[in-house]
Design a protein around this motif. Structure first.
Motif, mmCIF file in Angstrom:
data_model
loop_
_atom_site.group_PDB
_atom_site.id
_atom_site.type_symbol
_atom_site.label_atom_id
_atom_site.label_comp_id
_atom_site.label_asym_id
_atom_site.label_seq_id
_atom_site.Cartn_x
_atom_site.Cartn_y
_atom_site.Cartn_z
ATOM 1 N N SER A 103 -13.184 5.367 -7.756
ATOM 2 C CA SER A 103 -13.212 4.094 -7.834
ATOM 3 C C SER A 103 -14.624 3.693 -7.824
ATOM 4 O O SER A 103 -14.922 2.595 -8.211
ATOM 5 N N ASP A 104 -15.475 4.488 -7.572
ATOM 6 C CA ASP A 104 -17.120 4.122 -7.602
ATOM 7 C C ASP A 104 -17.748 5.056 -8.685
ATOM 8 O O ASP A 104 -17.235 6.040 -9.226
ATOM 9 N N SER A 105 -18.850 4.619 -9.098
ATOM 10 C CA SER A 105 -19.680 5.427 -9.936
ATOM 11 C C SER A 105 -20.157 6.738 -9.362
ATOM 12 O O SER A 105 -20.236 6.944 -8.221
ATOM 13 N N ASN A 106 -20.721 7.474 -10.140
ATOM 14 C CA ASN A 106 -21.342 8.850 -9.838
ATOM 15 C C ASN A 106 -20.078 9.733 -9.215
ATOM 16 O O ASN A 106 -20.559 10.306 -8.439
ATOM 17 N N PHE A 107 -19.005 9.397 -9.636
ATOM 18 C CA PHE A 107 -17.906 10.442 -9.159
ATOM 19 C C PHE A 107 -17.576 10.259 -7.686
ATOM 20 O O PHE A 107 -17.359 11.419 -6.868
ATOM 21 N N SER A 108 -17.604 9.029 -7.038
ATOM 22 C CA SER A 108 -17.374 8.967 -5.528
ATOM 23 C C SER A 108 -16.288 7.874 -5.464
ATOM 24 O O SER A 108 -15.809 7.404 -6.256
ATOM 25 N N GLY A 109 -15.952 7.630 -4.095
ATOM 26 C CA GLY A 109 -14.924 6.799 -3.580
ATOM 27 C C GLY A 109 -13.522 7.613 -3.701
ATOM 28 O O GLY A 109 -13.630 8.741 -3.637
ATOM 29 N N SER A 110 -12.667 6.821 -3.769
ATOM 30 C CA SER A 110 -11.376 7.465 -3.993
ATOM 31 C C SER A 110 -10.996 7.716 -5.361
ATOM 32 O O SER A 110 -11.483 7.280 -6.300
ATOM 33 N N GLY A 111 -10.292 8.938 -5.467
ATOM 34 C CA GLY A 111 -9.848 9.523 -6.942
ATOM 35 C C GLY A 111 -8.552 9.783 -7.318
ATOM 36 O O GLY A 111 -7.624 10.159 -6.269
ATOM 37 N N ILE A 112 -8.303 9.582 -8.564
ATOM 38 C CA ILE A 112 -6.753 9.982 -9.123
ATOM 39 C C ILE A 112 -6.853 10.993 -10.156
ATOM 40 O O ILE A 112 -7.718 10.936 -10.857
ATOM 41 N N ILE A 113 -6.113 11.928 -9.984
ATOM 42 C CA ILE A 113 -6.051 13.038 -11.055
ATOM 43 C C ILE A 113 -4.878 12.479 -11.954
ATOM 44 O O ILE A 113 -3.710 12.589 -11.547
ATOM 45 N N LEU A 114 -5.410 12.659 -13.283
ATOM 46 C CA LEU A 114 -4.523 12.498 -14.325
ATOM 47 C C LEU A 114 -4.376 13.462 -15.419
ATOM 48 O O LEU A 114 -5.545 13.793 -15.832
ATOM 49 N N GLY A 115 -3.044 13.937 -15.805
ATOM 50 C CA GLY A 115 -3.240 14.993 -16.865
ATOM 51 C C GLY A 115 -2.651 14.227 -18.095
ATOM 52 O O GLY A 115 -2.554 12.916 -18.251
ATOM 53 N N PRO A 116 -2.514 15.023 -18.988
ATOM 54 C CA PRO A 116 -2.105 14.431 -20.374
ATOM 55 C C PRO A 116 -0.775 13.430 -20.395
ATOM 56 O O PRO A 116 0.227 13.676 -19.636
ATOM 57 N N GLY A 117 -0.792 12.269 -20.774
ATOM 58 C CA GLY A 117 0.113 11.416 -20.604
ATOM 59 C C GLY A 117 -0.565 9.921 -20.905
ATOM 60 O O GLY A 117 -1.645 9.738 -21.217
ATOM 61 N N GLU A 118 0.325 8.917 -20.892
ATOM 62 C CA GLU A 118 0.347 7.456 -21.137
ATOM 63 C C GLU A 118 0.497 6.643 -19.763
ATOM 64 O O GLU A 118 1.564 6.804 -19.350
ATOM 65 N N TYR A 119 -0.759 6.198 -19.246
ATOM 66 C CA TYR A 119 -0.604 5.449 -18.002
ATOM 67 C C TYR A 119 -0.566 3.872 -18.410
ATOM 68 O O TYR A 119 -1.734 3.371 -18.234
ATOM 69 N N SER A 120 0.307 3.375 -18.429
ATOM 70 C CA SER A 120 0.527 1.940 -19.269
ATOM 71 C C SER A 120 0.166 0.875 -18.147
ATOM 72 O O SER A 120 -0.282 0.055 -18.765
ATOM 73 N N ASP A 121 0.175 0.990 -16.995
ATOM 74 C CA ASP A 121 -0.107 -0.161 -16.070
ATOM 75 C C ASP A 121 -0.541 0.355 -14.711
ATOM 76 O O ASP A 121 0.606 0.714 -13.840
ATOM 77 N N LEU A 122 -1.413 0.496 -14.294
ATOM 78 C CA LEU A 122 -2.106 0.870 -13.216
ATOM 79 C C LEU A 122 -1.787 0.199 -12.081
ATOM 80 O O LEU A 122 -1.653 0.504 -10.878
ATOM 81 N N SER A 123 -1.504 -1.202 -12.368
ATOM 82 C CA SER A 123 -0.738 -2.005 -11.049
ATOM 83 C C SER A 123 0.492 -1.438 -10.758
ATOM 84 O O SER A 123 0.751 -1.848 -9.553
ATOM 85 N N GLN A 124 1.333 -0.631 -11.395
ATOM 86 C CA GLN A 124 2.449 0.198 -10.995
ATOM 87 C C GLN A 124 2.483 1.357 -10.526
ATOM 88 O O GLN A 124 3.302 1.856 -10.148
ATOM 89 N N PHE A 125 1.340 1.770 -10.445
ATOM 90 C CA PHE A 125 0.939 3.121 -10.449
ATOM 91 C C PHE A 125 0.326 3.445 -8.958
ATOM 92 O O PHE A 125 -0.617 2.891 -8.822
ATOM 93 N N TYR A 126 1.059 4.231 -8.079
ATOM 94 C CA TYR A 126 0.432 4.377 -6.783
ATOM 95 C C TYR A 126 0.043 3.043 -6.036
ATOM 96 O O TYR A 126 -1.134 2.851 -5.428
ATOM 97 N N GLY A 127 1.115 2.174 -6.079
ATOM 98 C CA GLY A 127 0.958 0.811 -5.375
ATOM 99 C C GLY A 127 -0.285 0.005 -5.975
ATOM 100 O O GLY A 127 -0.589 -0.715 -5.407
ATOM 101 N N GLY A 128 -0.712 0.289 -7.139
ATOM 102 C CA GLY A 128 -1.705 -0.372 -7.787
ATOM 103 C C GLY A 128 -3.282 -0.593 -7.188
ATOM 104 O O GLY A 128 -4.086 -1.235 -7.681
ATOM 105 N N VAL A 129 -3.421 0.659 -6.458
ATOM 106 C CA VAL A 129 -4.771 0.673 -5.719
ATOM 107 C C VAL A 129 -5.758 1.123 -6.668
ATOM 108 O O VAL A 129 -7.032 0.865 -6.654
ATOM 109 N N TYR A 130 -5.412 1.683 -7.896
ATOM 110 C CA TYR A 130 -6.314 1.996 -8.770
ATOM 111 C C TYR A 130 -6.504 1.207 -10.221
ATOM 112 O O TYR A 130 -7.148 1.276 -10.927
ATOM 113 N N ASN A 131 -5.698 0.086 -10.048
ATOM 114 C CA ASN A 131 -5.994 -1.066 -10.986
ATOM 115 C C ASN A 131 -7.227 -1.849 -10.942
ATOM 116 O O ASN A 131 -7.349 -2.377 -9.749
ATOM 117 N N ASP A 132 -8.008 -1.866 -11.790
ATOM 118 C CA ASP A 132 -9.320 -2.745 -11.857
ATOM 119 C C ASP A 132 -10.349 -2.227 -11.005
ATOM 120 O O ASP A 132 -10.895 -3.020 -10.271
#
Length: 119
Positions: free
Chosen positions: A80-109
């Motif tokens: 969520s923040d620059s320099n690899f800080s804040g909260s993070g989400i781990i994603l493997g190979p795949g297509e994540y088409s709408d982050l607002s629908q993923f983990y309650g939208g906390v990673y969208n924008d």
């Protein structure tokens, strides 16, 4: 001419070099590659395919504006923040088409940086 399994092949007919796109190249080499987009469903502005850590996405285009992600290979942590800080989400190979629908939208924008996870 060479004999392979009792079949004759013309050496000039064998393709020795093949151009690979970023996705295929990373997969073959065992690396990691991903791409981010400013809007859901891989629309809006898309980044180039990247295959190295990014401590801060372009602040004028992508920082805190990422809404969809394609992970072509490897495992990534998107922070969520620059320099690899804040909260993070781990994603493997795949297509994540709408982050607002993923983990309650906390990673969208909110994504600002991305790091390859060493496996």
């Amino acid at each position: 001419m060479s004999q392979i399994n009792n079949q004759t092949q013309d050496l000039y007919s064998i393709e020795l070099v093949q151009d690979l796109d970023h996705e295929a190249s990373a997969t073959v080499s065992g690396g990691a590659s991903a791409q981010v987009f400013t809007d859901p469903n891989f629309s809006g502005t898309g980044s180039d395919v990247f295959n190295s850590d990014i401590s801060l996405f372009n602040p004028d285009v992508f920082n805190d504006k990422i809404s969809s992600i394609k992970v072509f290979s490897g495992q990534w942590t998107f922070w969520s923040d620059s320099n690899f800080s804040g909260s993070g989400i781990i994603l493997g190979p795949g297509e994540y088409s709408d982050l607002s629908q993923f983990y309650g939208g906390v990673y969208n924008d909110v994504i600002s940086s991305a790091k390859i996870n060493i496996q």
